[in-house]
Design a protein around this motif. Structure first.
Motif, PDB file in Angstrom:
ATOM      1  N   ARG B  62       0.439   9.954  -5.928  1.00 47.76           N
ATOM      2  CA  ARG B  62       0.121   8.751  -6.698  1.00 47.76           C
ATOM      3  C   ARG B  62       0.468   7.492  -5.906  1.00 47.76           C
ATOM      4  O   ARG B  62      -0.291   6.519  -5.903  1.00 47.76           O
ATOM      5  N   GLU B  63       1.604   7.516  -5.201  1.00 46.67           N
ATOM      6  CA  GLU B  63       1.962   6.354  -4.371  1.00 46.67           C
ATOM      7  C   GLU B  63       0.935   6.147  -3.253  1.00 46.67           C
ATOM      8  O   GLU B  63       0.521   5.028  -2.951  1.00 46.67           O
ATOM      9  N   LEU B  64       0.547   7.258  -2.645  1.00 48.90           N
ATOM     10  CA  LEU B  64      -0.448   7.176  -1.569  1.00 48.90           C
ATOM     11  C   LEU B  64      -1.771   6.644  -2.116  1.00 48.90           C
ATOM     12  O   LEU B  64      -2.437   5.812  -1.487  1.00 48.90           O
ATOM     13  N   GLY B  65      -2.139   7.118  -3.306  1.00 49.33           N
ATOM     14  CA  GLY B  65      -3.366   6.651  -3.936  1.00 49.33           C
ATOM     15  C   GLY B  65      -3.336   5.157  -4.209  1.00 49.33           C
ATOM     16  O   GLY B  65      -4.335   4.454  -4.032  1.00 49.33           O
ATOM     17  N   ASP B  66      -2.185   4.661  -4.596  1.00 51.10           N
ATOM     18  CA  ASP B  66      -2.053   3.231  -4.854  1.00 51.10           C
ATOM     19  C   ASP B  66      -2.215   2.428  -3.556  1.00 51.10           C
ATOM     20  O   ASP B  66      -2.953   1.440  -3.498  1.00 51.10           O
ATOM     21  N   LEU B  67      -1.553   2.898  -2.494  1.00 51.69           N
ATOM     22  CA  LEU B  67      -1.673   2.217  -1.203  1.00 51.69           C
ATOM     23  C   LEU B  67      -3.113   2.269  -0.696  1.00 51.69           C
ATOM     24  O   LEU B  67      -3.631   1.299  -0.143  1.00 51.69           O
ATOM     25  N   GLN B  68      -3.746   3.423  -0.863  1.00 47.79           N
ATOM     26  CA  GLN B  68      -5.134   3.555  -0.412  1.00 47.79           C
ATOM     27  C   GLN B  68      -6.032   2.569  -1.156  1.00 47.79           C
ATOM     28  O   GLN B  68      -6.910   1.934  -0.558  1.00 47.79           O
ATOM     29  N   GLU B  69      -5.814   2.430  -2.461  1.00 50.09           N
ATOM     30  CA  GLU B  69      -6.671   1.524  -3.223  1.00 50.09           C
ATOM     31  C   GLU B  69      -6.481   0.078  -2.767  1.00 50.09           C
ATOM     32  O   GLU B  69      -7.440  -0.685  -2.667  1.00 50.09           O
ATOM     33  N   GLY B 141     -10.673  -0.744   5.920  1.00 48.44           N
ATOM     34  CA  GLY B 141     -10.290  -0.420   4.551  1.00 48.44           C
ATOM     35  C   GLY B 141     -10.357   1.054   4.213  1.00 48.44           C
ATOM     36  O   GLY B 141     -10.008   1.449   3.096  1.00 48.44           O
ATOM     37  N   MET B 142     -10.808   1.878   5.149  1.00 45.19           N
ATOM     38  CA  MET B 142     -11.004   3.293   4.868  1.00 45.19           C
ATOM     39  C   MET B 142      -9.904   4.147   5.507  1.00 45.19           C
ATOM     40  O   MET B 142      -9.261   3.748   6.467  1.00 45.19           O
ATOM     41  N   VAL B 275       2.975   0.390   6.876  1.00 44.27           N
ATOM     42  CA  VAL B 275       3.018  -0.527   8.020  1.00 44.27           C
ATOM     43  C   VAL B 275       1.889  -1.556   7.896  1.00 44.27           C
ATOM     44  O   VAL B 275       2.081  -2.744   8.142  1.00 44.27           O
ATOM     45  N   ILE B 276       0.722  -1.109   7.487  1.00 44.89           N
ATOM     46  CA  ILE B 276      -0.395  -2.048   7.269  1.00 44.89           C
ATOM     47  C   ILE B 276      -0.059  -2.995   6.117  1.00 44.89           C
ATOM     48  O   ILE B 276      -0.382  -4.176   6.135  1.00 44.89           O
ATOM     49  N   ASP B 277       0.622  -2.445   5.093  1.00 42.75           N
ATOM     50  CA  ASP B 277       1.061  -3.232   3.937  1.00 42.75           C
ATOM     51  C   ASP B 277      -0.080  -4.025   3.284  1.00 42.75           C
ATOM     52  O   ASP B 277      -0.014  -5.247   3.166  1.00 42.75           O
ATOM     53  N   PRO B 278      -1.109  -3.329   2.845  1.00 43.80           N
ATOM     54  CA  PRO B 278      -2.262  -4.040   2.262  1.00 43.80           C
ATOM     55  C   PRO B 278      -1.923  -4.681   0.924  1.00 43.80           C
ATOM     56  O   PRO B 278      -1.168  -4.117   0.135  1.00 43.80           O
ATOM     57  N   GLN B 279      -2.477  -5.847   0.682  1.00 42.41           N
ATOM     58  CA  GLN B 279      -2.217  -6.601  -0.543  1.00 42.41           C
ATOM     59  C   GLN B 279      -3.501  -6.768  -1.344  1.00 42.41           C
ATOM     60  O   GLN B 279      -4.578  -6.882  -0.768  1.00 42.41           O
ATOM     61  N   TRP B 280      -3.368  -6.802  -2.660  1.00 43.24           N
ATOM     62  CA  TRP B 280      -4.544  -7.085  -3.481  1.00 43.24           C
ATOM     63  C   TRP B 280      -5.132  -8.426  -3.054  1.00 43.24           C
ATOM     64  O   TRP B 280      -4.395  -9.411  -2.954  1.00 43.24           O
ATOM     65  N   PRO B 281      -6.414  -8.472  -2.810  1.00 36.77           N
ATOM     66  CA  PRO B 281      -6.989  -9.746  -2.368  1.00 36.77           C
ATOM     67  C   PRO B 281      -7.000 -10.773  -3.502  1.00 36.77           C
ATOM     68  O   PRO B 281      -7.149 -10.419  -4.674  1.00 36.77           O
ATOM     69  N   ALA B 282      -6.824 -12.024  -3.130  1.00 37.23           N
ATOM     70  CA  ALA B 282      -6.878 -13.092  -4.134  1.00 37.23           C
ATOM     71  C   ALA B 282      -8.325 -13.267  -4.592  1.00 37.23           C
ATOM     72  O   ALA B 282      -9.263 -13.018  -3.836  1.00 37.23           O
TER      73      ALA B 282
END
Lengths: 297, 297
Positions: B62-69, B141-142, B275-282
């Motif tokens: 679930r954590e991985l899924g959240d980061l992937q999204e 993003g993939m 490490v990439i630390d993706p953030q929800w886009p504004a």
């Protein structure tokens, strides 16, 4: 399956979940089908509720996974053979993504070929509208999933007048010819429209606006498309009138309740696989000889 | 996460599972690494056992899924941007398929690009060995997954002498150049060898022979490859010596215990995403304006 024993006491019960009648029969577009007569909040054929749906989705997901593995095992390395193609069409927010994540995502990704069709590129526009679609037809043993499809060319294509009326007319026939050819080649098509009400869409779009982690899913253009709702429904009705064939029938799945639409699409896929009835392939080697060879290493 | 509160009491604890030390550190191939010193039954860094592993795989999934999204949301429609590429290499039966099914399969298939590299086709052989690989590099993003890869060209390619020694030498450098280029473009590579013992492989192959529903996974050629085990291990050692770089390090994952190797690869993926630390886009629109537009429809 122990968890369904209660359902199976009822005469009309169907294995695998609380289905009292098969969605493949109930939701299929037949002669005289009227989209405007469909209740988008209905849950036809399912005797459970939201609470049971999660459990059934998981248990039927295992059955679907087993069937998918058999299909793959039996056919994926052959030059020809059966495959399944799930075509998903819907207005925005109707739940295509959720189907892909929760229904398709429950089976082995190695057996899935997923294709998302967005606005066509220049290269794609330079070809016939079916060109990009032909390249994504699933190979033998695979389950293909089209997130949107060639139907966009007679939906937004018609509503937005991206092609003239005569061209749109020709496309229905081209689609039927194409799909008949696919069916002949062993592609079992499951064409699904997820059907929501305009009110449900408004609520879902408002929820996206309320959540910063959902803003990326919101596109101001969605509101423009929304204003054309009646035109889209008319275009869908024409699609159903013209392209629901024995070789490639349409299913309209009420989708205001996501738990229902997911279960129903899962069941439609399962039915398609059951018709194919894939079997574990027989060994093309001598099992005892191989055991001896192996034990000698 | 409530279920990890016991672990987090320990100073070295890592979030998300019973990891006492990060696999990214423990399993990474560094200068002086010796493949023959790796215990294939070991479970380095994980304080749980087979019983806890299933639970941890689900919760970390679930954590991985959240980061992937987040990764997908932030980058998938851009012309450039970060992606993750999991490269899986292993001897037969080591568990690549299980990783794809149970680790990769736990995240949204819409964010996954899976590529399986088999024996090259004639068209592929007519090109440089990296040609077919370049076409499968994941987009922004993939998460890309390579089931086998360009490393086959210096593994079976070397063991079976499909290319001469000089050509093999040149390939190591070509691979390093290629991967440095990918890293520069934002592709975060996680190169994994799943490492089993020959005894474990024999047991797994015998099990396949004992089960008619597993015969399709058995190939008599597997026994021929098995006889070359020491040659393959030498070829892997050479790969590690020559191509484990800062830009694209190798990880050797003990894989006699499938529950461990799945958890470890899941954790390596999670670390790459962190490490990439993706953030929800504004939002690139005015939320209040959109609400009003929507309510007016």
């Amino acid at each position: 399956m122990a968890e369904n024993s209660d359902d199976q006491a009822g005469g009309a019960a169907v294995s695998g979940a609380r289905w009292t009648q098969e969605p493949a029969g109930l939701l299929r577009v037949e002669e005289g089908f009227r989209l405007d007569a469909v209740d988008t909040r209905a849950t036809p054929g399912y005797a459970g509720d939201k609470k049971t749906a999660g459990h059934d989705l998981a248990s039927c997901g295992r059955e679907l996974g087993d069937l998918q593995e058999r299909l793959y095992a039996a056919h994926h390395e052959a030059d020809s053979g059966p495959s399944v193609l799930l075509v998903l069409q819907a207005m925005d927010t109707a739940g295509k993504g959720g189907i892909i994540r929760h229904v398709v995502g429950a089976v082995d990704p190695q057996g899935i070929e997923l294709a998302a069709f967005k606005a066509p590129t220049e290269e794609e526009l330079a070809h016939d509208f079916l060109w990009r679609v032909r390249r994504q037809v699933p190979g033998p043993g695979m389950i293909g999933v089209f997130d949107r499809s060639h139907y966009e060319d007679v939906l937004i294509g018609k509503v937005r007048e991206l092609a003239d009326a005569e061209e749109i007319e020709q496309r229905y026939q081209a689609i039927n010819d194409f799909e008949a050819e696919l069916a002949e080649a062993g592609v079992r098509m499951v064409k699904v429209m997820l059907h929501i009400s305009p009110d449900e869409q408004r609520d879902r779009l408002l929820k996206r606006l309320d959540r910063p982690d959902k803003h990326w899913k919101y596109n101001p253009g969605d509101v423009d498309e929304r204003r054309l709702w009646p035109d889209y429904m008319a275009a869908y009705q024409a699609v159903f009138d013209r392209t629901s064939t024995d070789a490639a029938p349409w299913f309209v799945v009420p989708a205001d309740r996501k738990w229902y639409s997911r279960l129903a699409v899962q069941r439609l896929l399962q039915t398609a696989l059951e018709v194919i009835d894939p079997q574990w392939p027989a060994a093309d080697f001598d099992v005892e000889v191989e055991k001896q060879r192996l034990l000698a290493t």
